[in-house]
Design a protein around this motif. Structure first.
Motif, short mmCIF file in Angstrom:
data_model
loop_
_atom_site.label_atom_id
_atom_site.label_comp_id
_atom_site.label_asym_id
_atom_site.label_seq_id
_atom_site.Cartn_x
_atom_site.Cartn_y
_atom_site.Cartn_z
N LEU A 286 10.15 -2.23 13.71
CA LEU A 286 9.82 -3.45 12.98
C LEU A 286 8.90 -3.05 11.84
N PHE A 287 9.45 -2.99 10.64
CA PHE A 287 8.75 -2.36 9.52
C PHE A 287 8.02 -3.34 8.59
N ASN A 288 8.07 -4.62 8.92
CA ASN A 288 7.35 -5.58 8.11
C ASN A 288 7.12 -6.84 8.92
N SER A 289 6.11 -7.62 8.55
CA SER A 289 5.86 -8.88 9.24
C SER A 289 7.03 -9.83 9.06
N SER A 290 7.55 -9.92 7.84
CA SER A 290 8.73 -10.73 7.57
C SER A 290 9.87 -9.78 7.18
N HIS A 291 10.55 -10.05 6.09
CA HIS A 291 11.64 -9.16 5.66
C HIS A 291 11.08 -7.83 5.17
N MET A 292 11.89 -6.79 5.24
CA MET A 292 11.52 -5.53 4.63
C MET A 292 11.52 -5.70 3.12
N GLU A 293 10.95 -4.75 2.42
CA GLU A 293 10.84 -4.85 0.97
C GLU A 293 12.20 -4.68 0.30
N TYR A 294 12.32 -5.25 -0.89
CA TYR A 294 13.49 -4.92 -1.70
C TYR A 294 13.46 -3.42 -1.98
N GLU A 295 14.62 -2.83 -2.16
CA GLU A 295 14.69 -1.39 -2.45
C GLU A 295 13.87 -1.04 -3.69
N LEU A 296 13.84 -1.91 -4.67
CA LEU A 296 13.11 -1.67 -5.90
C LEU A 296 11.61 -1.60 -5.66
N ASP A 297 11.14 -2.22 -4.58
CA ASP A 297 9.71 -2.30 -4.28
C ASP A 297 9.30 -1.50 -3.04
N ARG A 298 10.24 -0.80 -2.44
CA ARG A 298 10.00 -0.18 -1.13
C ARG A 298 8.86 0.81 -1.14
N GLU A 299 8.74 1.58 -2.20
CA GLU A 299 7.71 2.61 -2.24
C GLU A 299 6.29 2.02 -2.28
N LYS A 300 6.18 0.73 -2.56
CA LYS A 300 4.88 0.09 -2.62
C LYS A 300 4.45 -0.51 -1.29
N ASP A 301 5.31 -0.45 -0.28
CA ASP A 301 4.98 -1.04 1.01
C ASP A 301 3.75 -0.39 1.61
N GLN A 302 2.92 -1.21 2.23
CA GLN A 302 1.64 -0.73 2.76
C GLN A 302 1.80 0.40 3.77
N GLY A 303 2.72 0.22 4.72
CA GLY A 303 2.89 1.23 5.75
C GLY A 303 4.01 2.21 5.46
N GLY A 304 4.80 1.91 4.43
CA GLY A 304 5.97 2.73 4.14
C GLY A 304 7.16 2.30 4.98
N GLU A 305 8.30 2.21 4.36
CA GLU A 305 9.51 1.78 5.06
C GLU A 305 10.65 2.76 4.81
N PRO A 306 11.47 3.02 5.83
CA PRO A 306 12.66 3.85 5.61
C PRO A 306 13.70 3.07 4.81
N SER A 307 14.56 3.77 4.12
CA SER A 307 15.65 3.13 3.39
C SER A 307 16.74 2.71 4.37
#
Length: 503
Positions: A286-307
């Protein structure tokens, strides 16, 4: 010989009065477009139907990824890679078989994702908003839903001894992923806060609870996406600081860990990277409280998300350990959200991310025993227009062709004397109900946050009702041809994988 030459001229579309000489015939046959067409024909003639049993099935759903969206994504990716774009092919566009899917719900001309995902996963169409239950009930009547479940491909695969997984960039409890493992009278029952005490007493369960308590076979092996808030109590915050939504104060993440002591729960890129598929039989991410980030914004995620491709890669590695095969749903879910926001750039970027995930699956599986299907649940009011020249930046202003057929290098102008973009929406937040239409610049049109202009002003752009494409590769992929009802996808998969739909 003269007669044959005349017939050849006619077949090539040159006409008997067009000076069809030996030289013109040679020039046409050596034209790169003619050669490309011949090569495609030869490949089609060599194609043989694969009637092997589908040991593995992977279904990719590009949420909202209608045909116009696919086309624009193709051009965008081709231009990123340095070409004109139009000639590019996305990974799944190389698949040998395809069909068109009719997406309406039983009560809706223009559908929603709950009804469409249910059609794909259960083989029956249902009402808008219902998840893997038949359409005999009213939306929201969870007690009636208890007696009207429809078996899903995931449940049938588990009963057949196969491993199963669901991967998405939306909340894992969102409509499309939920259709694989849950049965609900309302797609919004993602946690217990939307259920009454009376409903709970009657045995109704929210979607997150159904995921944790899924009991078919040996349970779901892989589940990854967003939606952490629906698994946490309202008085407990997740690792990224946001509180849960559960009123029953159950911590379903801890319950999953207690139920699967040898399983791995991860919430960020670091934890995901540490997962060794060889040593992991159960994975919950579970990589985010709500939806995962858009691919364009993924690198800015606080904890980091896999593609999406990385999640698909790891899911296949874990599921492939089962000699009896597996079933996997992969959703590129945020294509839909970007379209709703009227933001084509994020929609197309997420579309590329899904195509990358498909390419990953193609590399990691054998087309002789793995059926891969790529489709959309519905489309959007998204259009490509304006007579732009070939190679014009797909996200930019529409620039036409001069009288000699060459790029004009100036934007096309509407009747108000202002330029417009190649991409637009029939409705949505990009519309202007007051004042003159804005004068967009090329820089604005290609920026990350630009909302394409729309005709009808709405807070959120809507779905559209036209058919969407189905692309198929692998055993029994040839069953996908013509125009089919969306629920047919289930039946073709069931036949290819030899599941028992009557269980």
């Amino acid at each position: 010989m003269i007669f044959k030459k005349k017939i050849l001229c006619l077949s090539l579309g040159l006409g008997l009065l067009a000076g069809c000489s030996d030289d013109s015939i040679t020039q046409q046959k050596t034209n790169p477009w003619f050669e490309q067409g011949q090569a495609q024909l030869k490949a089609a003639l060599k194609r043989e139907n694969n009637e092997n049993k589908a040991k593995n099935v992977i279904v990719f759903v590009g949420d909202g990824n209608g045909i116009a969206s696919v086309t624009a994504t193709r051009i965008f990716k081709g231009q990123i890679d340095g070409g004109d774009g139009e000639e590019f092919q996305l990974s799944y566009e190389h698949f040998p078989h395809m069909a068109l899917s009719k997406t309406y719900n039983t009560n809706a001309q223009t559908p929603d994702s709950a009804g469409t995902a249910t059609a794909i996963m259960t083989g029956i169409k249902t009402k808008m908003g219902l998840i893997s239950v038949n359409d005999s009930i009213d939306r929201g009547d969870c007690q009636a839903a208890l007696k009207n479940h429809a078996a899903t491909l995931m449940e049938l695969a588990e009963l057949d001894g196969r491993s199963t997984g669901v991967v998405t960039t939306t909340r894992i409890t969102h409509a499309t992923p939920a259709s694989t493992y849950a049965h609900s009278a309302d797609r919004n029952f993602e946690d217990d806060s939307k259920l009454s005490a009376h409903d709970k007493e009657a045995g109704c369960k929210d979607i997150a609870q159904q995921l944790i308590e899924f009991s078919y076979g040996d349970g779901i092996e892989v589940a990854m996406g967003g939606g952490r808030r629906h698994f946490l109590p309202s008085n407990v915050s997740g690792p990224e600081g946001k509180f849960g939504k559960r009123r029953d104060q159950r911590n379903l993440i801890e319950e999953w860990q207690e139920k699967h002591p040898d399983g791995r729960y991860v919430w960020n890129q670091k934890g995901f990277d540490k997962v060794d598929p060889k040593e992991t039989d159960k994975l919950f991410g579970l990589f985010n409280s709500s939806h995962m980030e858009y691919e364009l914004d993924r690198e800015k995620d606080q904890g980091g998300e896999p593609s999406l491709a990385e999640m698909t890669d790891k899911a296949i590695d874990i599921l492939s350990k089962n000699d009896d095969g597996f079933f996997l749903l992969v959703e590129g879910g945020r294509i839909d959200h970007a379209h709703h926001a009227g933001n084509a750039k994020r929609a197309l970027t997420d579309g590329i991310a899904m195509a990358d995930a498909v390419e990953m699956a193609m590399r990691k599986t054998d087309k002789e025993d793995t059926l891969i299907i790529v489709t959309a649940d519905h489309s959007h009011t998204f259009v490509i227009q304006g007579y732009s020249y070939r190679g014009n930046p797909i996200l930019g202003l529409a620039q036409g062709i001069d009288k000699k057929g060459r790029p004009a290098n100036t934007p096309n102008l509407a009747l108000d004397g202002k330029p417009y973009t190649t991409l637009s929406y029939a409705n949505g937040p990009g519309a202007h109900s007051h004042g003159p239409r804005p004068h967009a610049t090329e820089e604005q049109a290609q920026s990350h946050d630009y909302k394409q202009q729309a005709l009808i002003p709405l807070e959120s752009e809507t779905h559209a009702g036209e058919d969407v494409a189905i692309y198929a590769r692998g055993p029994w992929a040839h069953l996908f041809n013509g125009v089919v009802e969306q629920n047919y996808i289930f039946h073709a998969i069931n036949h290819a994988a030899e599941l028992d739909a009557e269980r």
